[in-house]
Scaffold this active site. Structure first.
Site, mmCIF file in Angstrom:
data_model
loop_
_atom_site.group_PDB
_atom_site.id
_atom_site.type_symbol
_atom_site.label_atom_id
_atom_site.label_comp_id
_atom_site.label_asym_id
_atom_site.label_seq_id
_atom_site.Cartn_x
_atom_site.Cartn_y
_atom_site.Cartn_z
ATOM 1 N N ARG A 140 36.482 48.653 63.772
ATOM 2 C CA ARG A 140 37.661 48.677 62.903
ATOM 3 C C ARG A 140 38.292 50.063 62.980
ATOM 4 O O ARG A 140 37.624 51.066 62.744
ATOM 5 C CB ARG A 140 37.295 48.356 61.452
ATOM 6 C CG ARG A 140 38.515 47.989 60.596
ATOM 7 C CD ARG A 140 38.160 47.827 59.128
ATOM 8 N NE ARG A 140 37.844 49.090 58.514
ATOM 9 C CZ ARG A 140 36.760 49.316 57.759
ATOM 10 N NH1 ARG A 140 35.892 48.344 57.510
ATOM 11 N NH2 ARG A 140 36.534 50.507 57.245
ATOM 12 N N GLU A 159 40.066 56.978 60.752
ATOM 13 C CA GLU A 159 38.790 57.017 61.459
ATOM 14 C C GLU A 159 38.615 55.745 62.259
ATOM 15 O O GLU A 159 39.355 54.767 62.080
ATOM 16 C CB GLU A 159 37.629 57.187 60.475
ATOM 17 C CG GLU A 159 37.468 56.032 59.501
ATOM 18 C CD GLU A 159 36.365 56.260 58.485
ATOM 19 O OE1 GLU A 159 35.722 57.322 58.543
ATOM 20 O OE2 GLU A 159 36.141 55.383 57.640
ATOM 21 N N ASN A 161 35.574 52.994 63.213
ATOM 22 C CA ASN A 161 34.258 52.550 62.760
ATOM 23 C C ASN A 161 33.553 51.734 63.838
ATOM 24 O O ASN A 161 34.116 50.760 64.345
ATOM 25 C CB ASN A 161 34.413 51.687 61.509
ATOM 26 C CG ASN A 161 35.119 52.423 60.385
ATOM 27 O OD1 ASN A 161 34.521 53.178 59.644
ATOM 28 N ND2 ASN A 161 36.431 52.205 60.279
ATOM 29 N N SER A 166 33.028 46.513 57.689
ATOM 30 C CA SER A 166 32.945 45.432 56.713
ATOM 31 C C SER A 166 34.300 44.921 56.252
ATOM 32 O O SER A 166 35.346 45.449 56.618
ATOM 33 C CB SER A 166 32.118 45.884 55.510
ATOM 34 O OG SER A 166 32.726 47.004 54.909
ATOM 35 N N LYS A 336 32.289 61.379 63.414
ATOM 36 C CA LYS A 336 33.534 62.115 63.194
ATOM 37 C C LYS A 336 33.698 63.233 64.219
ATOM 38 O O LYS A 336 34.825 63.577 64.592
ATOM 39 C CB LYS A 336 33.553 62.695 61.775
ATOM 40 C CG LYS A 336 33.352 61.681 60.661
ATOM 41 C CD LYS A 336 34.405 60.597 60.662
ATOM 42 C CE LYS A 336 34.251 59.666 59.459
ATOM 43 N NZ LYS A 336 32.993 58.884 59.476
ATOM 44 N N LYS A 403 35.228 66.437 56.754
ATOM 45 C CA LYS A 403 34.451 65.213 56.940
ATOM 46 C C LYS A 403 33.121 65.506 57.621
ATOM 47 O O LYS A 403 33.075 66.181 58.642
ATOM 48 C CB LYS A 403 35.227 64.213 57.803
ATOM 49 C CG LYS A 403 36.515 63.702 57.188
ATOM 50 C CD LYS A 403 37.142 62.628 58.089
ATOM 51 C CE LYS A 403 38.376 62.019 57.449
ATOM 52 N NZ LYS A 403 38.919 60.912 58.278
ATOM 53 N N GLU A 407 29.127 57.480 57.097
ATOM 54 C CA GLU A 407 29.913 56.278 56.859
ATOM 55 C C GLU A 407 29.687 55.821 55.419
ATOM 56 O O GLU A 407 28.718 56.200 54.764
ATOM 57 C CB GLU A 407 29.494 55.159 57.824
ATOM 58 C CG GLU A 407 29.594 55.527 59.297
ATOM 59 C CD GLU A 407 30.995 55.832 59.743
ATOM 60 O OE1 GLU A 407 31.950 55.307 59.121
ATOM 61 O OE2 GLU A 407 31.165 56.622 60.687
ATOM 62 N N GLY A 408 30.603 54.957 54.927
ATOM 63 C CA GLY A 408 30.379 54.315 53.643
ATOM 64 C C GLY A 408 31.166 54.862 52.479
ATOM 65 O O GLY A 408 31.102 54.327 51.383
ATOM 66 N N ARG A 496 43.157 47.920 52.330
ATOM 67 C CA ARG A 496 42.515 48.403 51.114
ATOM 68 C C ARG A 496 43.523 49.279 50.373
ATOM 69 O O ARG A 496 44.134 50.170 50.971
ATOM 70 C CB ARG A 496 41.256 49.210 51.445
ATOM 71 C CG ARG A 496 40.120 48.365 52.001
ATOM 72 C CD ARG A 496 39.017 49.215 52.567
ATOM 73 N NE ARG A 496 39.475 49.970 53.720
ATOM 74 C CZ ARG A 496 38.716 50.843 54.390
ATOM 75 N NH1 ARG A 496 37.476 51.068 53.995
ATOM 76 N NH2 ARG A 496 39.201 51.494 55.429
#
Length: 521
Positions: A140, A159, A161, A166, A336, A403, A407-408, A496
């Site tokens: 993603r 970024e 992924n 998800s 990153k 950064k 992740e998350g 989002r």
């Protein structure tokens, strides 16, 4: 967009949205759920209205995905590059314990004989007896709209992924919810843009499953199954279950869901590059199940590895011949630091120009490389030039995000917090952090947000929205007609939305809600 609506119309839209979410599996488990068999569910956090987004920029984001799919496939196959950037000898792994442990385990497996990749420089290499493994990526690429100083609006990448990307399935459900509200109410004529022709289709469920099914098919053991590695107590379980149901109902492929804890006692690999077998507790005494593909929805954060035995289990899975989604090198490619190094002169061209003689499909023309670079903000490593990287970050702190390799969500350092953080950052840890210029999203965008479970009344606020484009890539031996070919595809999208003053953006961490798009010209 909806400030002219009567209170009863807003209430009716909220009721319809919540009912649709509950009736169509747009769900979360409630906080504190501990029972093995949950007895209740709540709807996921959602936006009441779809977010306006420029049609041309949406199409641009989708068109870039195939190039990104190929780019990260090539990065994952470049062992030398990953050793330099992410390893423990010269790279991030020297100062980041989590990255270092992953890289060290991968290096040990390579030394033990795990299939690895070399540059393809001659026909003799192509005919080598060495078999290279297959990798699967469900990716993603995330973007925000950026308003430049001359008021041009275009996408900028946040970024990329490569692990546990998800909300693909729930993003489709939100799109369908907004289509339902449009068909049933017309959003009470709150905007001329809110018409079905401006709500783009989103078939992410079938698209992501297509990638998993492609890996399973290439593995070519009819009785094998796909393993989902999940976190204990996962509240976002329905986002995963829709993939499981699609695999079974459309492809007749069965799925096993297990945590790293459970796998420590029920998984076995006889030797390096051997099949992975699972004997779940519920099937003791039954012939073990061979695994074709390992899909990680866990193992992306240090908290997934509370003990050394959890790393041991992860490396056991890696040494098997099952197709990993992602493999450790593909997980490391999503760091990153890799994103930052790609911005350096010549690095992107190394992977996408004619000089990249990988045999992984056609080379990307210069204009495609320029398109990728045009979607990036400025970024640099804090370790650059002695103190130069830190001094530059201190000087431009109010326009920066720092950064780490995590992740998350919830891991970054923003604006006014930057100077104090730099003061506390040990010299040896600078290499683990990058500085990235902040994206300037459009102002004045408002929406109504409904938090998970509907416990709060409808909240109107000024918002910003992040677009994610999904894709998959299957690469390595046996994928296509040529050695090392990449099979890849762009397969859907996610939105989002969060309050404009919120720095972080994770839905699972409570910062954002799920949303969809209404395209505007």
């Amino acid at each position: 967009m909806a400030s002219n609506l009567a209170p009863q119309d807003l209430e009716n839209l909220q009721l319809r949205a919540v009912r649709y979410a509950l009736a169509h599996g747009l769900l979360y488990l409630p906080p504190g759920t501990q029972a093995a068999i949950p007895m209740s569910a709540i709807h996921a956090p959602i936006a009441l209205f779809p977010t306006p987004f420029p049609r041309a920029q949406f199409e641009r984001a989708k068109s870039l995905q195939s190039t990104y799919n190929t780019l990260y496939a090539r990065i994952a196959l470049d062992t030398w590059f990953l050793d330099e950037v992410m390893g423990t000898e010269r790279g991030v792994g020297k100062v980041d314990d989590f990255v270092g442990k992953l890289w060290t385990g991968w290096k040990a497996l390579r030394d033990e004989g795990l299939h690895q990749v070399r540059f393809i420089v001659s026909i003799s290499d192509l005919c080598s007896h060495m078999v290279r493994p297959l990798h699967l990526g469900l990716f993603r690429s995330d973007y925000l709209l950026h308003v430049s100083e001359d008021n041009n609006v275009s996408i900028r990448q946040v970024e990329f992924n490569t692990i546990s990307s998800s909300f693909g399935t729930l993003s489709q459900k939100v799109s369908e919810m907004h289509r339902h509200l449009c068909a049933s109410t017309g959003f009470y004529e709150s905007s001329p843009y809110l018409q079905a022709l401006n709500l783009p289709p989103n078939n992410t469920i079938a698209g992501l499953v297509e990638g998993l099914a492609a890996a399973h098919t290439v593995y070519d053991v009819p009785s094998s199954q796909i393993l989902f590695v999940v976190q204990p107590g996962e509240r976002n379980v329905f986002d995963q279950l829709w993939l499981e149901y699609e695999l079974l109902e459309k492809h007749s492929i069965k799925v096993i869901r297990l945590t790293l804890d459970e796998l420590s006692s029920c998984s076995s690999v006889s030797s390096i590059n051997a099949p992975l077998f699972i004997t779940p507790l519920s099937t003791r005494g039954v012939i073990p199940i061979e695994i074709s593909t390992i899909y990680f929805r866990a193992a992306y954060t240090p908290t997934d590895f509370p003990t050394p035995s959890h790393y041991t289990t992860r490396f056991t899975l890696e040494k098997s011949k099952a197709i990993k989604c992602p493999s450790i090198p593909l997980q490391l490619a999503g760091g990153k630091k890799v994103q930052q190094v790609l911005t350096q002169p010549g690095v992107l061209e190394r992977f996408l120009s004619d000089e990249a003689h990988w045999g992984l499909g056609s080379s990307s023309p210069p204009e495609v490389i320029s398109e990728l670079r045009a979607s990036w903000m400025g970024m640099w490593g804090l370790d650059v030039g002695g103190d130069d990287g830190v001094n530059r970050a201190r000087e431009h702190a109010m326009n920066l995000v720092l950064k780490p390799q995590r992740e998350g969500g919830g891991n970054n350092v923003y604006k006014e917090a930057v100077p104090a953080f730099l003061d506390s950052l040990p010299l040896e840890e600078r290499q683990a952090w990058i500085a990235m210029e902040l994206i300037a999203p459009p102002k004045g965008m408002k929406n109504y947000l409904i938090r998970a479970g509907g416990g709060e009344s409808l909240v109107e606020m000024e918002v910003m929205s992040e677009l994610g484009i999904f894709g998959w890539a299957l690469f390595g031996d046996g994928v296509g007609e040529s050695e090392g070919k990449v099979r890849e595809k762009e397969v859907g999208w996610l939105v989002r939305t969060k309050g404009k003053d919120s720095n972080e953006g994770g839905v699972a961490t409570g910062f954002s809600v799920l949303d969809s798009l209404v395209l505007v010209d």
